[in-house]
Design an enzyme around this catalytic site. Structure first.
Site, short mmCIF file in Angstrom:
data_model
loop_
_atom_site.label_atom_id
_atom_site.label_comp_id
_atom_site.label_asym_id
_atom_site.label_seq_id
_atom_site.Cartn_x
_atom_site.Cartn_y
_atom_site.Cartn_z
N LEU A 5 0.72 -1.00 -0.16
CA LEU A 5 0.04 -0.22 -0.22
C LEU A 5 0.73 1.49 -0.17
O LEU A 5 1.66 1.67 0.65
CB LEU A 5 -1.12 -0.35 1.47
CG LEU A 5 -2.15 -0.19 1.23
CD1 LEU A 5 -3.09 -0.54 2.50
CD2 LEU A 5 -3.20 -0.11 -0.05
N ASP A 6 -0.12 2.38 -1.18
CA ASP A 6 1.76 3.61 -0.37
C ASP A 6 1.25 3.95 0.62
O ASP A 6 0.59 3.64 1.66
CB ASP A 6 0.63 4.23 -1.80
CG ASP A 6 0.61 3.84 -3.80
OD1 ASP A 6 1.50 3.32 -3.28
OD2 ASP A 6 0.28 4.79 -3.96
#
Length: 281
Positions: free
Chosen positions: A39-40
């Site tokens: 996930l960013d």
């Protein structure tokens, strides 16, 4: 005692996926840890973390589809394609919910998607965002992805919309925002992203890092990750050495256990012979 399995973490925005993995690993005292899909830093939501022998599951779960809730803002874009970047372009084009719904229909299916320059994609051993930050040219190749569904849930404000995206692993939601904006004749950035589902894992079953620190969590055992019938065998030494053994069972996948009821992994029976397709011991 070694910790093996998967723990579902509800990642907060502002921290990298690897940092979350390291925090959980430290708190639990796990020998090894990893995650099933980055996930960013901006991203929130479901981050499945593998522990101990669970790290062997990376390839098995890598290609599971994902579901996201995300906010797209049109009329503006940045170098990172999200609100954290430097604004690079903008215009006065106003997007209606009706037009957005119609354009999103064109993105359902398989397509070649160009990853963002600011991403963790590797180029000759270096991450793309590291090269971009150093001012170096970043040349990425498109990747085949699939969008299963896009639902425009609501218009939050002028030119900003909340969407639900069901997509294949490897899909960049920031790139999807860019491409949808291009189809609308404007620019776009991803303002927010929340992952709610990863394969069979759901956000509602996840725990915060604070929950883990407080001892309020559950680790999914390795054998409970698979919905296959159980099969006990006596010739586990042969299986673990890569050999096949003859069994009188129907052709299918099974959870394999030895005579001591230890979980060995996933086996598959073909033409009357059993072999381990995923070893977890």
């Amino acid at each position: 005692m070694e910790i093996n399995g998967i723990i579902l973490i509800n990642k907060e925005s502002g921290i990298s996926s690897n940092s979350v993995v390291n925090k959980v690993k430290h708190v639990l005292g796990a020998s090894k840890a990893g995650h099933l899909g980055t996930l960013d830093v901006l991203g929130r939501g479901l981050l499945p973390i593998t522990l101990g022998k669970g790290t062997k599951l990376f390839d098995y779960f890598l290609n599971k589809d994902k579901i996201y809730l995300t906010t797209f803002k049109f009329g503006v874009t940045s170098d990172t394609l999200d609100r954290e970047g430097v604004i690079t372009n903008y215009n006065d084009v106003q997007v209606s919910k009706k037009d957005l719904i119609e354009v999103c229909k064109k993105f359902i299916g398989k397509m070649e998607q160009l990853p963002p320059i600011y991403s963790a994609k590797k180029i000759k051993g270096k991450k793309a965002y590291e090269l971009a930050r150093n001012g170096e040219d970043v040349i990425l190749k498109p990747k085949l992805i699939e969008i299963f569904d896009i639902e425009v849930l609501e218009q939050i404000e002028s030119n900003a919309f909340l969407l639900k995206v069901h997509c294949s692993s490897g899909t960049y939601i920031r790139s999807l925002c860019r491409d949808i904006a291009n189809a609308l004749g404007t620019y776009g950035i991803m303002q927010d992203i929340l992952r709610t589902r990863c394969g069979d894992f759901d956000l509602k079953d996840s725990f915060s890092i604070q929950d883990v620190k407080n001892g309020n969590f559950k680790i999914i055992s390795l054998d409970n990750l698979f919905n296959y019938d159980k099969l006990n065998i006596n010739e586990d030494d042969k299986l673990l050495n890569g050999q096949k053994i003859k069994v009188e069972k129907s052709e299918n996948k099974y959870r394999i256990y030895n005579s001591l009821n230890q979980f060995l992994g996933i086996g598959i029976i073909e033409n009357g012979y059993l072999k381990l397709s995923l070893r977890l011991i």
